[in-house]
Motif scaffolding. Sequence first.
Motif, PDB file in Angstrom:
ATOM      1  N   THR A  45      -2.718  28.845  37.070  1.00  0.00           N
ATOM      2  CA  THR A  45      -3.387  29.954  37.748  1.00  0.00           C
ATOM      3  C   THR A  45      -2.463  31.145  37.939  1.00  0.00           C
ATOM      4  N   TYR A  46      -1.242  30.880  38.397  1.00  0.00           N
ATOM      5  CA  TYR A  46      -0.304  31.980  38.630  1.00  0.00           C
ATOM      6  C   TYR A  46       0.021  32.702  37.325  1.00  0.00           C
ATOM      7  N   GLY A  47       0.209  31.935  36.269  1.00  0.00           N
ATOM      8  CA  GLY A  47       0.525  32.538  34.985  1.00  0.00           C
ATOM      9  C   GLY A  47      -0.618  33.376  34.448  1.00  0.00           C
ATOM     10  N   ALA A  48      -1.842  32.852  34.567  1.00  0.00           N
ATOM     11  CA  ALA A  48      -3.012  33.604  34.093  1.00  0.00           C
ATOM     12  C   ALA A  48      -3.188  34.894  34.890  1.00  0.00           C
ATOM     13  N   ALA A  49      -3.009  34.797  36.202  1.00  0.00           N
ATOM     14  CA  ALA A  49      -3.136  35.990  37.039  1.00  0.00           C
ATOM     15  C   ALA A  49      -2.066  37.020  36.692  1.00  0.00           C
ATOM     16  N   ALA A  50      -0.854  36.545  36.421  1.00  0.00           N
ATOM     17  CA  ALA A  50       0.237  37.461  36.068  1.00  0.00           C
ATOM     18  C   ALA A  50      -0.071  38.203  34.774  1.00  0.00           C
ATOM     19  N   LEU A  51      -0.636  37.508  33.781  1.00  0.00           N
ATOM     20  CA  LEU A  51      -0.968  38.153  32.514  1.00  0.00           C
ATOM     21  C   LEU A  51      -2.082  39.189  32.692  1.00  0.00           C
ATOM     22  N   ILE A  52      -3.105  38.838  33.461  1.00  0.00           N
ATOM     23  CA  ILE A  52      -4.206  39.778  33.705  1.00  0.00           C
ATOM     24  C   ILE A  52      -3.683  41.045  34.382  1.00  0.00           C
ATOM     25  N   LEU A  53      -2.841  40.854  35.403  1.00  0.00           N
ATOM     26  CA  LEU A  53      -2.292  41.997  36.122  1.00  0.00           C
ATOM     27  C   LEU A  53      -1.354  42.816  35.237  1.00  0.00           C
ATOM     28  N   SER A  54      -0.585  42.138  34.395  1.00  0.00           N
ATOM     29  CA  SER A  54       0.348  42.844  33.518  1.00  0.00           C
ATOM     30  C   SER A  54      -0.390  43.771  32.561  1.00  0.00           C
ATOM     31  N   PHE A  55      -1.353  43.238  31.843  1.00  0.00           N
ATOM     32  CA  PHE A  55      -2.097  44.071  30.903  1.00  0.00           C
ATOM     33  C   PHE A  55      -2.918  45.128  31.630  1.00  0.00           C
ATOM     34  N   GLY A  56      -3.521  44.753  32.750  1.00  0.00           N
ATOM     35  CA  GLY A  56      -4.341  45.706  33.489  1.00  0.00           C
ATOM     36  C   GLY A  56      -3.533  46.868  34.044  1.00  0.00           C
ATOM     37  N   LEU A  57      -2.409  46.571  34.670  1.00  0.00           N
ATOM     38  CA  LEU A  57      -1.585  47.623  35.264  1.00  0.00           C
ATOM     39  C   LEU A  57      -0.965  48.518  34.194  1.00  0.00           C
ATOM     40  N   ARG A  58      -0.508  47.919  33.109  1.00  0.00           N
ATOM     41  CA  ARG A  58       0.087  48.737  32.044  1.00  0.00           C
ATOM     42  C   ARG A  58      -0.956  49.643  31.393  1.00  0.00           C
ATOM     43  N   ALA A  59      -2.132  49.089  31.124  1.00  0.00           N
ATOM     44  CA  ALA A  59      -3.185  49.904  30.510  1.00  0.00           C
ATOM     45  C   ALA A  59      -3.626  51.026  31.446  1.00  0.00           C
ATOM     46  N   ALA A  60      -3.772  50.728  32.720  1.00  0.00           N
ATOM     47  CA  ALA A  60      -4.193  51.749  33.683  1.00  0.00           C
ATOM     48  C   ALA A  60      -3.139  52.845  33.800  1.00  0.00           C
ATOM     49  N   ALA A  61      -1.872  52.449  33.832  1.00  0.00           N
ATOM     50  CA  ALA A  61      -0.789  53.434  33.944  1.00  0.00           C
ATOM     51  C   ALA A  61      -0.700  54.295  32.688  1.00  0.00           C
TER      52      ALA A  61
END
Length: 258
Positions: free
Chosen positions: A114-130
């Motif tokens: 769960t932690y790993g999946a959440a980290a990947l979602i946040l990583s791609f989401g935050l980078r794309a948004a930025a």
Amino acid sequence: MREYMRDIARAVAFLSRIPVSPSFFAGYDGKLGPVSRAFPLAGLLIAAPGAAAFGLLLALHADPLMAALLALTVQTVSTGALHEDGLSDTADGLGGGKDRERALAIMKDSRIGTYGAAALILSFGLRAAAMAAIARHAAPIDATIAMLAVAVLSRGAMVWHWHVLPSAKPDGVAASAGQPDGDAMQVALITTLVLVTLLIWSSLGISSLISSLLVAALATFFVNRHVRQRLSGHTGDTIGATQQICEIASLCTLAMCV
């Protein structure tokens, strides 16, 4: 200089799936410590396809968020998701492991939690948004340069993390690859500073440059301290996680500065 050029090719081969001629590995002992001095410049080359796709899509008036996601797709294919794998394993280990031994055991497990999946979602989401935010307020060429600069900055952070912490597992992959010595770290950090200064100052200005350098340094410092406290040293996964965290922090900082 000839050996440094060979190290750049070796670093590209290690950090990505970009094909590299076998001639660069003639007589090579397989140690990555000395090669790490070329990580920042290799990061620039590795990020070039994704950055080119980002700039081209923006020049064609594509939606900035779509362009950012497609650029990250190209970048992920280029790297083989090497650093994302490290981020997810580190998140699972530090998030689910109650002690050092349990955390290292979880990180060695190839299954994602769960932690790993959440980290990947946040990583791609935050980078794309930025990246999309940068693209909305900067010219396509400047947004492209920002992506290249962050690639350099985050690879320099990897070398710093790798150098200052001992190996958490004497029999681990990172330990067997060798650790960057002081000279390799200095070359990597100087290269990072020079390239990032040239790229960001010329495109987004001095305030963006200072802010991104400061935030990247702080992010790497706190990652180093937390990993030292929890694992007593680095692993291959924490090196990759450092790259991802630094990239996210730098992109978000630039997005707020433009």
